[in-house]
Enzyme design. Structure first.
Site, PDB file in Angstrom:
ATOM      1  N   GLU A 141       0.825  -1.211   0.000  1.00 54.60           N
ATOM      2  CA  GLU A 141       0.000   0.000   0.000  1.00 54.60           C
ATOM      3  C   GLU A 141       0.861   1.263   0.000  1.00 54.60           C
ATOM      4  O   GLU A 141       0.529   2.236  -0.688  1.00 54.60           O
ATOM      5  CB  GLU A 141      -0.937   0.000   1.200  1.00 54.60           C
ATOM      6  CG  GLU A 141      -2.047  -1.027   1.066  1.00 54.60           C
ATOM      7  CD  GLU A 141      -2.939  -1.082   2.277  1.00 54.60           C
ATOM      8  OE1 GLU A 141      -4.117  -0.715   2.136  1.00 54.60           O
ATOM      9  OE2 GLU A 141      -2.444  -1.480   3.361  1.00 54.60           O
TER      10      GLU A 141
ATOM     11  N   GLU B 218      -4.561  -9.479   3.619  1.00 54.42           N
ATOM     12  CA  GLU B 218      -5.427  -9.146   4.757  1.00 54.42           C
ATOM     13  C   GLU B 218      -6.709  -9.978   4.804  1.00 54.42           C
ATOM     14  O   GLU B 218      -7.197 -10.324   5.885  1.00 54.42           O
ATOM     15  CB  GLU B 218      -5.778  -7.645   4.730  1.00 54.42           C
ATOM     16  CG  GLU B 218      -4.635  -6.735   5.113  1.00 54.42           C
ATOM     17  CD  GLU B 218      -3.685  -6.371   3.978  1.00 54.42           C
ATOM     18  OE1 GLU B 218      -2.887  -5.438   4.152  1.00 54.42           O
ATOM     19  OE2 GLU B 218      -3.728  -7.018   2.910  1.00 54.42           O
TER      20      GLU B 218
END
Length: 185
Positions: A39, A59
């Site tokens: 990210e 995730e």
């Protein structure tokens, strides 16, 4: 005590600041770029990876989602279908696949990663800073607006740049067949 919400909000604000810097940001990716590391790289303008780098947003495998820009930036960079696959399956991809998808712009041998990253940064440092800033702002704003609004911003930026010393220097250097020296004015 800090909550998960507070932590993610801080990460989002930090990555947004990186994305919105007035200068190009280059990510040098070596090894694993997973979760928040990927990210972070998504907030950068350029991504160069070592050929053995690995990318992923795992995730989902723990019942979460990549909330520091992963669900927002990844589809804009690689497209909806592959982004959903990466996000919903949590699978990893290698550097060559990342290159094919447009997740990274360059893949180099690990021994050359730092050299190639610095070479790109050096090339960017020779460009007119006001034009780089205007290009970055126009692209980011254009992604979040209509075509007409994006074109209007582009026109405004071009009009501004035509009146800068850097533009005059760039044209003069082109005519004189020499390398321009930009001042950021």
């Amino acid at each position: 005590a800090s909550t998960g919400y507070d932590f993610i909000h801080l990460a989002q604000r930090t990555f947004n600041k990186i994305e919105n810097l007035n200068k190009p940001v280059v990510a040098c990716i070596n090894g694993l770029a997973l979760g928040g590391g990927l990210e972070l790289s998504l907030a950068c303008d350029f991504r160069i990876a070592a050929s053995d780098a690995v990318f992923g947003l795992p995730e989902v495998k723990i019942g979460a989602l990549p909330a520091a820009g992963g669900t927002t930036r990844l589809p804009r960079i690689i497209g909806l279908t592959k982004a959903l696959e990466m996000l919903m399956l949590g699978d990893f991809i290698g550097a060559e696949e990342a290159l094919r998808l447009g997740l990274v712009g360059r893949v180099v041998e690990p021994a050359r990663l730092q050299e190639e990253t610095m070479k790109l940064a050096g090339s960017l440092s020779q460009m007119p800073p006001l034009a780089l800033k205007a290009i970055k702002k126009s692209v980011l704003s254009g992604l979040n607006s209509s075509l007409a609004s994006g074109m209007a911003l582009e026109l405004q930026a071009a009009g501004f740049l035509f009146n800068t010393e850097d533009f005059k220097e760039g044209v003069s250097a082109f005519v004189q067949k020499r390398k321009p020296v930009f001042s950021g004015c």
